[in-house]
Write a protein that holds these residues in place. Structure first.
Motif, PDB file in Angstrom:
ATOM      1  N   GLY A  45       9.463  12.307   7.453  1.00  0.00           N
ATOM      2  CA  GLY A  45       9.369  11.059   6.533  1.00  0.00           C
ATOM      3  C   GLY A  45       8.605  10.995   5.348  1.00  0.00           C
ATOM      4  N   TRP A  46       8.030  12.850   5.576  1.00  0.00           N
ATOM      5  CA  TRP A  46       6.577  12.390   4.558  1.00  0.00           C
ATOM      6  C   TRP A  46       6.354  13.779   3.118  1.00  0.00           C
ATOM      7  N   PRO A  88       0.641  -1.234   0.270  1.00  0.00           N
ATOM      8  CA  PRO A  88      -0.029  -0.133  -0.192  1.00  0.00           C
ATOM      9  C   PRO A  88       0.697   1.198  -0.022  1.00  0.00           C
ATOM     10  N   LEU A  89       0.551   2.495  -1.200  1.00  0.00           N
ATOM     11  CA  LEU A  89       0.967   3.628  -0.816  1.00  0.00           C
ATOM     12  C   LEU A  89       0.300   4.445   0.624  1.00  0.00           C
ATOM     13  N   LEU A  90       1.418   4.677   1.847  1.00  0.00           N
ATOM     14  CA  LEU A  90       1.033   5.267   2.853  1.00  0.00           C
ATOM     15  C   LEU A  90       0.952   6.640   2.903  1.00  0.00           C
ATOM     16  N   ALA A  91      -0.440   6.967   3.327  1.00  0.00           N
ATOM     17  CA  ALA A  91      -1.034   8.892   3.595  1.00  0.00           C
ATOM     18  C   ALA A  91      -1.360   8.931   4.764  1.00  0.00           C
ATOM     19  N   LEU A  92      -0.942  10.241   5.412  1.00  0.00           N
ATOM     20  CA  LEU A  92      -1.571  10.689   7.046  1.00  0.00           C
ATOM     21  C   LEU A  92      -1.839  12.093   6.332  1.00  0.00           C
ATOM     22  N   THR A  93      -2.899  12.237   7.404  1.00  0.00           N
ATOM     23  CA  THR A  93      -3.790  12.651   8.205  1.00  0.00           C
ATOM     24  C   THR A  93      -3.109  13.931   9.461  1.00  0.00           C
TER      25      THR A  93
END
Length: 646
Positions: free
Chosen positions: A511-512, A429-434
């Motif tokens: 890292g994002w 999976p492509l990791l996302a952050l909110t």
């Protein structure tokens, strides 16, 4: 002169001397029971035995398994006739193999002829007609069907179905060896592939049938048949094998219903068929974390709302789970049982007017294991929704089972699984952050009826994908309509950042990378009563390999959301809109220059570099060290020559 047995070639084996002592060698062979050379007269059957004793070892009559082709006519001589020469049949098309001497072939099947004036019976050896499928009606191409009333079925049918005529056994020799036939069996002359005529005798053996008469069972022979063929029934698996002491990967997980004292399996319904209908019998595998999605259709949701157990959350936790399989030997022992803990609110289904409330739409099991000690903890959470009671109502359910190690730290469990360490792995999976919450980026997913589902497809790194669905719109103002569509395209929480590497930590913001947004390319200028809604979202991902060439690591360089919108009139009645999401990965890796060539160890100087031969067999450094003494030696020689000339 008349002889009982005549041979035409030396290749033929002579008859046994006990049956006929004298053997002559004229051109043809004659089988005659009245021969005077034999010590006593023999019957037709004895001479037939003489005929078969001449066959080489291993030659046996062979039954034909698939009758086909035209039927050869009878030979010029009928069985039992004396005198005359056999004539070739004009309709015989079988091609037996050409074997010197005596051979056994399987020519085409022969329709039995009626001997004498007896009543013609085409089915003397077929107690079962396998192709007679319609009682009282003639089945096409079924040559043994008595309802056809045909003496010669091949004159009406183009071919005979397999099994509709009796099997045949033929034994053949070269026809030039036979002068007279006294065989009591039908005989034919066939032409093989080499143009050689073969004289064949058909043995009327009733044992060469596809089927025999069925044996009837009665009170007289029942005990004998039971002793020969009887046996015990298949035993139960749990009764004959002791359960293993611990679960292995992939084993089904055993459950127990104390209310009914029933042992069962933990189920994970999965979609089958084109419509993705729910299959209840799919078992969950031990240590196999996975998710499944399936669809349920309801003819009468008003009655199914409260009666269908698949819609009731209580049916997913009203049991216990065995820690290890050997717990089934003593189901009442609570030491081997683990209760299912409810960690979310789960109300019972309720029919309120035209709405079925509290319907289960998602079930998530969290199972904690401790090696061979088995399952230590099981928890379940639910997602519920409301359905409108109408004809053809459908529900898409999502089932998730996740395994983790027992006593795993809470902080480590919140970070979720990695998509690589450190670089991304293709397919992860492509990791996302909110905010501080990390999750997988998703795409739209459609239900069985084409509508947008609450569940989403995961964006897999390096895999380009496109998906779409139809969103049913509710009557609302423009701002609420835009907000609903945006949430449908990218999820409830809009992704703000994407992990640069697959092992990014949500606590480490470095890292994002931030997601760039490119809004709609068209505008609603000069339109005061228009509403601009997004209909498509393209996720563009730039990535590259970094690090050593021997072990490259994939990282994300940048991500951009590109929306496409369309304008609708406020007065326009729009009930649904087609939405599309797609992801496109672009490789921007720049490969480094190839390394320069290293010095070789076998470099040599040319032979004419000095007046004498010099060969360096070592490396460059050895060559540099060995040149100086040679130059000194040359200078000394030149000095000596100059002194002598003076």
């Amino acid at each position: 002169m008349r002889r009982g047995t005549r041979l035409a070639s030396d290749a033929m084996r002579p008859l046994p001397p006990t049956l006929c002592q004298r053997v002559w060698r004229p051109r043809r062979l004659t089988l005659d029971p009245g021969s005077s050379d034999c010590p006593m007269g023999t019957s037709h059957l004895a001479l037939l035995q003489v005929f078969f004793l001449m066959f080489p070892k291993g030659i046996r009559p062979q039954p034909s398994s698939s009758p086909s082709g035209p039927v050869p006519t009878s030979s010029a001589l009928e069985p039992g006739t004396h005198g005359g020469t056999l004539q070739s049949s004009s309709e015989a098309t079988a091609t037996p193999p050409a074997v010197p001497g005596i051979s056994t072939v399987v020519p085409t099947l022969v329709t039995p002829s009626a001997p004498g004036n007896r009543t013609v019976d085409l089915f003397p050896v077929l107690p079962i007609c396998v192709c007679d499928l319609t009682p009282g009606t003639c089945d096409i191409n079924c040559c043994c069907d008595r309802d056809c009333y045909l003496l010669h079925p091949r004159t009406v049918f183009s071919f005979c179905l397999p099994g509709s005529v009796r099997s045949s056994s033929w034994v053949c020799v070269d026809s030039s060896l036979i002068f007279r036939s006294n065989s009591p069996f039908p005989s034919r002359v066939f032409m093989d592939s080499n143009g050689i005529r073969q004289f064949c005798v058909h043995v009327n053996n009733s044992k060469l049938n596809y089927f025999q008469e069925l044996q009837k069972v009665n009170a007289t022979n029942f005990q004998a048949l039971a002793a020969e063929f009887g046996g015990e029934s298949f035993p139960s698996t749990f009764q004959t094998q002791s359960p293993p002491s611990f679960y292995r990967a992939g084993d089904p997980i055993l459950t127990y219903f104390p209310k009914w004292s029933v042992i069962s399996l933990l189920r994970q319904p999965a979609g089958v068929g084109a419509g993705g209908l729910c299959a209840e019998s799919n078992p969950a595998g031990f240590l196999e974390s996975k998710s499944t999605t399936c669809t349920r259709f309801f003819k009468n949701l008003a009655s199914s709302c409260t009666l269908d157990s698949a819609l009731n959350a209580a049916s997913y936790y009203n049991f216990t789970v065995f820690k290890v399989p050997r717990g089934i030997t003593d189901p009442q022992n609570m030491e081997f049982q683990v209760p299912v803990i409810l960690i979310s609110q789960a109300n019972a289904p309720l029919l309120a007017g035209n709405t079925c409330q509290n319907v289960v739409s998602q079930v998530t099991y969290e199972i904690e294991t401790n090696g061979t000690f088995g399952i230590q903890k099981v928890s379940v959470s639910f997602g519920q929704t409301n359905l409108t009671v109408e004809p053809g109502t459908s529900l898409q359910q999502h089932f998730i089972i996740h395994f983790r190690a027992f006593q795993q730290s809470t902080a480590a469990s919140l970070t979720g699984p990695r998509s690589g360490n450190p670089g991304y792995i293709v397919g992860k999976p492509l990791l996302a952050l909110t905010g501080d919450i990390s999750y997988s980026m998703t795409l739209l997913q459609s239900q069985g009826n084409g509508g947008c589902s609450v569940n989403k497809h995961e964006v897999q790194f390096g895999v380009n994908a496109i998906s779409g669905c139809k969103l049913r719109l509710k009557k609302a103002d423009c701002s609420h309509l835009q907000q609903e569509i945006y949430q449908t395209l990218h999820g409830r929480a809009r992704p703000e950042h994407v992990a640069i590497f697959g092992n990014a930590d949500p606590a480490q913001k470095g890292g994002w990378t931030k997601i760039l947004n490119r809004h709609c390319g068209i505008s609603a200028m000069n339109c005061t009563s228009c509403c601009l809604i997004p209909v498509s979202l393209e996720i563009q991902v730039l990535w590259a390999y970094v690090g050593l060439q021997s072990n490259p690591q994939a990282h994300v360089s940048g991500v951009r959301f590109v929306y496409q919108c369309q304008s609708i009139q406020d007065s326009q009645e729009v009930t649904e809109v087609s939405l599309t999401t797609l992801v496109n990965f672009v490789d921007i890796t720049q490969k480094p220059d190839s390394p320069r060539g290293q010095p070789k160890m076998d470099w040599k100087l040319p032979f004419d570099f000095f007046p004498f031969k010099v060969v360096f067999s070592r490396g460059v450094f050895s060559q540099k060290c060995s040149i100086s003494p040679i130059l000194i030696l040359c200078l000394l020689l030149l000095g000596v020559l100059n002194l002598e000339t003076k």
